[in-house]
Design a protein around this motif. Structure first.
Motif, PDB file in Angstrom:
ATOM      1  N   ASP A  38      56.759 -41.304  55.129  1.00  0.00           N
ATOM      2  CA  ASP A  38      55.621 -41.860  55.840  1.00  0.00           C
ATOM      3  C   ASP A  38      54.737 -40.735  56.968  1.00  0.00           C
ATOM      4  OD1 ASP A  38      55.623 -43.853  54.174  1.00  0.00           O
ATOM      5  OD2 ASP A  38      55.826 -45.506  55.942  1.00  0.00           O
ATOM      6  N   GLY A  39      55.657 -40.206  57.718  1.00  0.00           N
ATOM      7  CA  GLY A  39      55.258 -39.155  58.571  1.00  0.00           C
ATOM      8  C   GLY A  39      55.102 -37.261  57.806  1.00  0.00           C
ATOM      9  N   LEU A  40      56.058 -37.108  56.785  1.00  0.00           N
ATOM     10  CA  LEU A  40      55.624 -36.200  56.571  1.00  0.00           C
ATOM     11  C   LEU A  40      54.184 -36.346  55.660  1.00  0.00           C
ATOM     12  CD1 LEU A  40      59.278 -35.303  55.571  1.00  0.00           C
ATOM     13  CD2 LEU A  40      57.639 -34.007  57.327  1.00  0.00           C
ATOM     14  N   LEU A  41      54.172 -37.273  55.444  1.00  0.00           N
ATOM     15  CA  LEU A  41      52.881 -37.333  54.575  1.00  0.00           C
ATOM     16  C   LEU A  41      51.057 -37.069  55.198  1.00  0.00           C
ATOM     17  CD1 LEU A  41      53.418 -40.377  51.659  1.00  0.00           C
ATOM     18  CD2 LEU A  41      53.664 -37.949  51.208  1.00  0.00           C
ATOM     19  N   THR A  42      51.746 -37.984  56.620  1.00  0.00           N
ATOM     20  CA  THR A  42      50.373 -37.175  57.207  1.00  0.00           C
ATOM     21  C   THR A  42      50.340 -35.912  57.213  1.00  0.00           C
ATOM     22  OG1 THR A  42      51.530 -37.879  59.582  1.00  0.00           O
ATOM     23  CG2 THR A  42      50.260 -39.623  58.505  1.00  0.00           C
ATOM     24  N   PHE A  43      51.369 -35.052  57.248  1.00  0.00           N
ATOM     25  CA  PHE A  43      50.648 -33.737  57.921  1.00  0.00           C
ATOM     26  C   PHE A  43      49.534 -32.836  57.446  1.00  0.00           C
ATOM     27  CE2 PHE A  43      51.725 -29.155  56.041  1.00  0.00           C
ATOM     28  CZ  PHE A  43      52.532 -28.739  57.931  1.00  0.00           C
ATOM     29  N   THR A  44      49.322 -32.314  58.906  1.00  0.00           N
ATOM     30  CA  THR A  44      48.029 -31.887  58.714  1.00  0.00           C
ATOM     31  C   THR A  44      47.660 -30.268  57.497  1.00  0.00           C
ATOM     32  OG1 THR A  44      47.944 -31.054  60.626  1.00  0.00           O
ATOM     33  CG2 THR A  44      47.108 -33.357  60.201  1.00  0.00           C
ATOM     34  N   GLN A  67      68.053 -36.293  53.408  1.00  0.00           N
ATOM     35  CA  GLN A  67      67.514 -35.586  51.876  1.00  0.00           C
ATOM     36  C   GLN A  67      66.690 -36.594  50.780  1.00  0.00           C
ATOM     37  OE1 GLN A  67      70.528 -33.542  49.487  1.00  0.00           O
ATOM     38  NE2 GLN A  67      71.885 -33.818  51.441  1.00  0.00           N
ATOM     39  N   VAL A  68      66.842 -38.276  51.277  1.00  0.00           N
ATOM     40  CA  VAL A  68      65.970 -39.116  50.434  1.00  0.00           C
ATOM     41  C   VAL A  68      64.628 -39.253  51.215  1.00  0.00           C
ATOM     42  CG1 VAL A  68      65.501 -42.055  50.233  1.00  0.00           C
ATOM     43  CG2 VAL A  68      67.876 -41.048  50.261  1.00  0.00           C
ATOM     44  N   SER A  69      64.244 -38.912  52.386  1.00  0.00           N
ATOM     45  CA  SER A  69      63.089 -39.031  52.745  1.00  0.00           C
ATOM     46  C   SER A  69      62.232 -37.966  52.243  1.00  0.00           C
ATOM     47  CB  SER A  69      63.185 -39.064  54.367  1.00  0.00           C
ATOM     48  OG  SER A  69      63.794 -39.862  55.165  1.00  0.00           O
ATOM     49  N   VAL A  70      62.883 -37.061  51.710  1.00  0.00           N
ATOM     50  CA  VAL A  70      62.354 -35.331  51.466  1.00  0.00           C
ATOM     51  C   VAL A  70      61.644 -35.601  50.076  1.00  0.00           C
ATOM     52  CG1 VAL A  70      62.817 -32.355  51.446  1.00  0.00           C
ATOM     53  CG2 VAL A  70      63.741 -33.790  53.105  1.00  0.00           C
ATOM     54  N   TYR A 109      61.112 -43.176  70.787  1.00  0.00           N
ATOM     55  CA  TYR A 109      59.576 -43.576  70.565  1.00  0.00           C
ATOM     56  C   TYR A 109      59.363 -41.754  71.121  1.00  0.00           C
ATOM     57  CZ  TYR A 109      59.395 -47.929  70.835  1.00  0.00           C
ATOM     58  OH  TYR A 109      59.739 -49.178  70.367  1.00  0.00           O
ATOM     59  N   CYS A 110      60.287 -41.168  72.169  1.00  0.00           N
ATOM     60  CA  CYS A 110      59.860 -39.589  72.279  1.00  0.00           C
ATOM     61  C   CYS A 110      60.049 -38.654  71.048  1.00  0.00           C
ATOM     62  CB  CYS A 110      60.413 -39.536  73.756  1.00  0.00           C
ATOM     63  SG  CYS A 110      59.932 -37.631  74.066  1.00  0.00           S
ATOM     64  N   ARG A 111      60.928 -39.059  70.407  1.00  0.00           N
ATOM     65  CA  ARG A 111      61.345 -38.337  68.780  1.00  0.00           C
ATOM     66  C   ARG A 111      60.014 -38.719  68.202  1.00  0.00           C
ATOM     67  NH1 ARG A 111      66.250 -40.245  69.846  1.00  0.00           N
ATOM     68  NH2 ARG A 111      66.736 -41.450  68.012  1.00  0.00           N
ATOM     69  N   VAL A 112      59.684 -39.849  67.776  1.00  0.00           N
ATOM     70  CA  VAL A 112      58.854 -40.182  67.048  1.00  0.00           C
ATOM     71  C   VAL A 112      57.450 -40.103  67.321  1.00  0.00           C
ATOM     72  CG1 VAL A 112      57.350 -41.583  65.601  1.00  0.00           C
ATOM     73  CG2 VAL A 112      59.738 -42.448  66.138  1.00  0.00           C
ATOM     74  N   ASN A 113      57.132 -39.581  68.704  1.00  0.00           N
ATOM     75  CA  ASN A 113      55.234 -39.491  68.880  1.00  0.00           C
ATOM     76  C   ASN A 113      55.781 -37.804  68.700  1.00  0.00           C
ATOM     77  OD1 ASN A 113      54.809 -42.068  69.368  1.00  0.00           O
ATOM     78  ND2 ASN A 113      55.137 -41.575  71.263  1.00  0.00           N
ATOM     79  N   ALA A 114      57.015 -36.909  68.988  1.00  0.00           N
ATOM     80  CA  ALA A 114      56.540 -35.799  69.719  1.00  0.00           C
ATOM     81  C   ALA A 114      56.554 -34.732  67.969  1.00  0.00           C
ATOM     82  CB  ALA A 114      57.829 -35.156  70.063  1.00  0.00           C
ATOM     83  N   LEU A 115      57.163 -36.009  67.307  1.00  0.00           N
ATOM     84  CA  LEU A 115      56.798 -35.619  65.645  1.00  0.00           C
ATOM     85  C   LEU A 115      56.268 -35.372  64.934  1.00  0.00           C
ATOM     86  CD1 LEU A 115      59.166 -34.083  62.910  1.00  0.00           C
ATOM     87  CD2 LEU A 115      59.469 -36.641  62.466  1.00  0.00           C
TER      88      LEU A 115
END
Length: 367
Positions: free
Chosen positions: A195-201, A223-226, A156-162
Motif C-alpha cells: 500500500d505504501g509503494l502504491l502511494t509513491f508520487t 518479494q511478495v509485496s513487490v 513508527y520511525c521507519r514507516v514514517n520515513a518511508l
C-alpha cells in the motif's frame, strides 16, 4: 469491622481516581490551550512571510534562524505542522516558495531529530511526509538523511520515513530504503509495504523496474509485496511472473502472487497452467486451486467453462466460490449452471448463493 474498613478503603480509592481524572482533564485542557496559542503564533509568523513572498520578496533571514531554534522543540514542531496544514490549498505556489526557502532550517532539523529518541524522530519523519506538496523538487540531502532514519529500531520511525520518501518521489531512494529495511530484518507487513509503494508520487514505471531488477536481493516477504505492487501498476512483467509461477522451488506465496497477476492481465501461455492448478484435487494445494479459479475469469473458452464447472464440485468452499464468481464474470447464467450441477448440493447452493449475492448488490446499487 473488617468489612467496614474494606468499604472505606474502596471509597478512598474511588475518590483518589476521581481527583486524578479531574486533575488530568484540567491538564489536558491547559495543554490544549497552550497548543492552540502556539499554533496561532506560528500561523501569524508564517502569514508575515507569505506576505513578503506575495509582494515579490524573500522571507526574512531572521525567520530561518527562528525556525532552527524554535522547531528543535517537538511541541513547537507540532504547532508548526498544524499551522501549515491549515494553510489554504490555493496558496500552493507561495507555499512551495516558502518551503524551498526554509529548506536549510528543515535540513538542520532533520539532523537534530535524527539524534533524538525514536518517538521524536518518528514525528519528524511524519512531519516531512505531510509537508511535501505537488510540484516541489525532491531534496536529495534530506532523502539521504531519511534513509538513515530507516536504520532506527522504532517501527513508527521507519514507516514514517518511508512514507516521506514515497512523497518525495525518488524511485532510487525508495528502493534503497526498502533494501535497507529488508536487509536488517525489519520486516513490514506485506500489505503495509504494498500500500505504501502504491502511494509513491514519482514514476511508477521507474520504481517497478528498479524493484524488479533487485527482486532477488530481497527476502521472500518483501518479494511478495513487490510482486503485489507490480500487479497493481503494470502488465509488462508477464514472462517474469510466468517463470515465478512455474518454479516449484519458489516460495508458495510468491507463486500465488504470480497467479494473481494473471488474473489481472491476460497472458496466453498462463492459460494451461491456470487450468491445471484449478483442477488439482490435493487438499494441500487448495490455495493454488482457489486463486487460479479466480484468475480464470480473464480467459474465455469452452475448456475454461468446463474446468470451472468441474471445480464447482470441490470440497473446498473458497475454491467453489471463486469458480462461481469467474463463471458469472464470463457471462454465464447461474440458474442454468445450477441445473447443470446435477446431484451436487454444494455446487448448486454455491451458484444460488452467488445469484443472491448479485441480487443484493444490485439492490444496493439502485437504492
Amino acid at each position: 469491622m473488617k468489612s467496614e474498613l474494606l468499604l472505606y478503603g474502596y471509597g478512598i480509592v474511588c475518590l483518589g481516581m476521581l481527583v486524578f481524572n479531574v486533575i488530568y482533564n484540567i491538564g489536558l485542557k491547559q495543554n490544549g490551550r497552550r497548543m492552540e496559542k502556539r499554533v496561532r503564533k506560528m500561523g501569524n509568523r508564517i502569514d508575515a512571510q507569505m506576505e513578503r513572498i506575495h509582494t515579490g520578496g524573500r522571507i526574512a533571514p531572521g525567520h530561518i534562524r527562528y525556525l532552527r531554534r524554535s522547531l528543535s522543540h517537538v511541541n513547537n514542531l507540532v504547532a508548526f505542522e498544524r499551522a501549515i496544514r491549515e494553510y489554504p490549498a490555493a496558496a500552493d505556489e507561495a507555499y512551495g516558495s516558502y518551503r524551498s526557502q526554509i529548506h536549510p532550517a528543515i535540513l538542520q532539523l532533520a539532523v537534530i531529530y535524527g539524534k533524538r529518541n525514536q518517538m521524536q524522530s518518528a514525528y519528524f519523519a511524519y512531519f516531512l511526509s505531510r509537508q511535501q506538496r505537488k510540484k516541489q523538487m525532491p531534496m536529495d540531502a534530506m532523502q539521504g538523511i531519511l534513509v538513515e532514519y530507516m536504520k532506527k529500531d522504532g517501527l513508527y520511525c521507519r514507516v514514517n520515513a518511508l512514507q516521506a520518501l514515497y512523497n518525495f518521489g525518488s524511485a532510487k531512494n525508495v528502493v534503497e530504503a526498502v533494501a535497507l529495511l529488508d536487509g536488517e530484518g525489519h520486516y513490514l507487513h506485506e500489505k503495509i509495504l504494498t500500500d505504501g509503494l502504491l502511494t509513491f508520487t514519482g514514476s511508477h514505471q521507474e520504481l517497478a523496474g528498479l524493484l524488479w531488477g533487485r527482486l532477488g536481493d530481497f527476502s521472500d516477504k518483501t518479494q511478495v509485496s513487490v510482486l503485489n505492487y507490480i500487479r497493481f501498476q503494470t502488465g509488462e512483467y508477464c514472462q517474469g511472473m510466468f517463470d515465478i509461477m512455474m518454479d516449484k522451488e519458489r516460495d508458495k506465496e510468491l507463486r500465488l502472487a504470480a497467479i494473481r497477476y494473471f488474473g489481472r492481465y491476460y497472458y496466453g501461455p498462463a492459460r494451461e497452467p491456470l487450468l491445471a492448478f484449478a483442477c488439482d484435487p490435493a487438499p494441500a494445494n487448495w490455495e493454488y486451486a482457489a486463486i487460479s479459479a479466480a484468475s480464470l475469469a480473464k480467459y474465455q473458452g469452452e475448456e475454461v467453462t468446463r474446468v470451472l464447472m468441474a471445480v464447482m464440485h470441490s470440497v473446498n468452499w473458497y475454491v467453489r466460490y471463486n469458480a462461481a464468481v469467474s463463471l458469472g464474470t464470463l457471462g454465464l447464467d447461474y440458474q442454468a449452471l445450477a441445473r447443470e450441477a446435477g446431484e451436487d448440493r454444494y455446487a448448486r447452493e454455491m451458484l444460488l448463493y452467488r445469484m443472491e449475492e448479485q441480487y443484493r448488490k444490485g439492490e444496493r446499487a439502485t437504492a
